[in-house]
Design a protein around this motif. Structure first.
Motif, PDB file in Angstrom:
ATOM      1  N   UNK A  71     -40.366 -17.189  31.292  1.00 30.76           N
ATOM      2  CA  UNK A  71     -41.705 -16.615  31.411  1.00 30.76           C
ATOM      3  C   UNK A  71     -41.853 -15.373  30.548  1.00 30.76           C
ATOM      4  N   UNK A  72     -40.817 -14.536  30.532  1.00 31.51           N
ATOM      5  CA  UNK A  72     -40.864 -13.325  29.707  1.00 31.51           C
ATOM      6  C   UNK A  72     -40.973 -13.689  28.234  1.00 31.51           C
ATOM      7  N   UNK A  73     -40.207 -14.700  27.815  1.00 33.42           N
ATOM      8  CA  UNK A  73     -40.277 -15.147  26.425  1.00 33.42           C
ATOM      9  C   UNK A  73     -41.679 -15.642  26.084  1.00 33.42           C
ATOM     10  N   UNK A  79     -48.023 -12.111  23.500  1.00 36.06           N
ATOM     11  CA  UNK A  79     -48.312 -10.746  23.062  1.00 36.06           C
ATOM     12  C   UNK A  79     -48.328 -10.657  21.536  1.00 36.06           C
ATOM     13  N   UNK A  80     -47.353 -11.303  20.885  1.00 37.65           N
ATOM     14  CA  UNK A  80     -47.318 -11.310  19.425  1.00 37.65           C
ATOM     15  C   UNK A  80     -48.528 -12.041  18.853  1.00 37.65           C
ATOM     16  N   UNK A  81     -48.890 -13.150  19.497  1.00 32.03           N
ATOM     17  CA  UNK A  81     -50.054 -13.902  19.033  1.00 32.03           C
ATOM     18  C   UNK A  81     -51.329 -13.073  19.180  1.00 32.03           C
ATOM     19  N   UNK A  82     -51.421 -12.320  20.267  1.00 29.94           N
ATOM     20  CA  UNK A  82     -52.576 -11.447  20.465  1.00 29.94           C
ATOM     21  C   UNK A  82     -52.623 -10.358  19.398  1.00 29.94           C
ATOM     22  N   UNK A  83     -51.459  -9.837  19.036  1.00 34.78           N
ATOM     23  CA  UNK A  83     -51.400  -8.810  17.999  1.00 34.78           C
ATOM     24  C   UNK A  83     -51.880  -9.362  16.664  1.00 34.78           C
ATOM     25  N   UNK A  84     -51.448 -10.598  16.331  1.00 34.08           N
ATOM     26  CA  UNK A  84     -51.915 -11.229  15.090  1.00 34.08           C
ATOM     27  C   UNK A  84     -53.417 -11.495  15.147  1.00 34.08           C
TER      28      UNK A  84
END
Length: 233
Positions: A71-73, A79-84
């Motif tokens: 789940x953390x992964x 989170x990375x996708x949101x940043x992009x």
């Protein structure tokens, strides 16, 4: 058996992820450790049963840790996708998007000083190509890099033949495989087509002392467009 706290509940269904079988906070264990008398036969069996339950709980904890790590992964990937996504949204407000195509065309034309077309891989018999092409493609193939940025830039680049008309060609006089020669020739032909009828600035560099008898195709293409030569070095 221990009761599940809020931290033991599933974040989605709010049900216990699993119910531990052994109460690790039991004070009864410490009382037994302080006892001077050894366990009876019945007590020994109880202890053996508890040990088995401990093993089963340990396996369940391992599974739960693996589930939570998964789940953390997933959350970190989101989170990375949101940043992009946020970065892409900001790019929609970039000032360069407000420039008209005429201004973009002037900027692109200024950036495309020369397009390096280099035979690759370079012949092993030679000392290597004269120009190091290991940097970013924008530095030696500006026209192709600009046209690959987005659909709008590609449209502007394809309608600006001057970007494709400045060529720096590096070939080896040593014989190479037909596959390499064809790839170089295809790239050269592409640039000549996209330059349309615009005058050509050509800088040709040939490495080797054996002449050009092994390189008829690139030279034939250049000769076919000799009427458009503005400069040839």
């Amino acid at each position: 058996m221990s009761e599940s706290s809020d931290s033991d509940l599933c974040s989605q269904c709010r049900k216990p992820a699993f119910n531990p079988r052994v109460d690790v906070d039991s004070s009864d264990l410490y009382s037994r450790l302080r006892s001077e008398s050894g366990p009876s036969a019945v007590q020994r069996q109880d202890i053996e049963d508890l040990l088995l339950l401990c093993d089963r709980d340990y396996e369940d904890y391992e599974l739960e840790v693996a589930r939570l790590e998964s789940q953390i992964l997933y959350i970190r990937q989101q989170q990375k996708q949101l940043k992009r996504h946020k970065k892409t949204l900001r790019s929609l407000c970039s000032p360069i998007r407000k420039l008209p195509n005429e201004i973009l065309r002037l900027i692109f034309d200024y950036a495309c000083k020369s397009n390096l077309l280099q035979e690759f891989p370079w012949s092993l018999d030679s000392k290597g190509p004269p120009t190091d092409a290991s940097s970013f493609p924008i530095t030696f193939l500006p026209a192709s890099s600009i046209s690959a940025t987005c659909s709008r830039w590609r449209c502007v680049a394809m309608s600006t033949p001057s970007l494709w008309s400045r060529l720096k060609l590096e070939i080896s006089a040593w014989e190479t495989s037909p596959k390499n020669t064809n790839a170089f020739t295809d790239a050269l032909e592409l640039y000549l087509q996209r330059s349309k009828d615009y005058p050509l600035d050509i800088n040709l560099h040939v490495s080797g002392d054996e002449g050009l008898e092994h390189k008829p195709l690139p030279l034939t293409l250049l000769i076919q467009h000799s009427k458009r030569w503005k400069s040839f070095q």
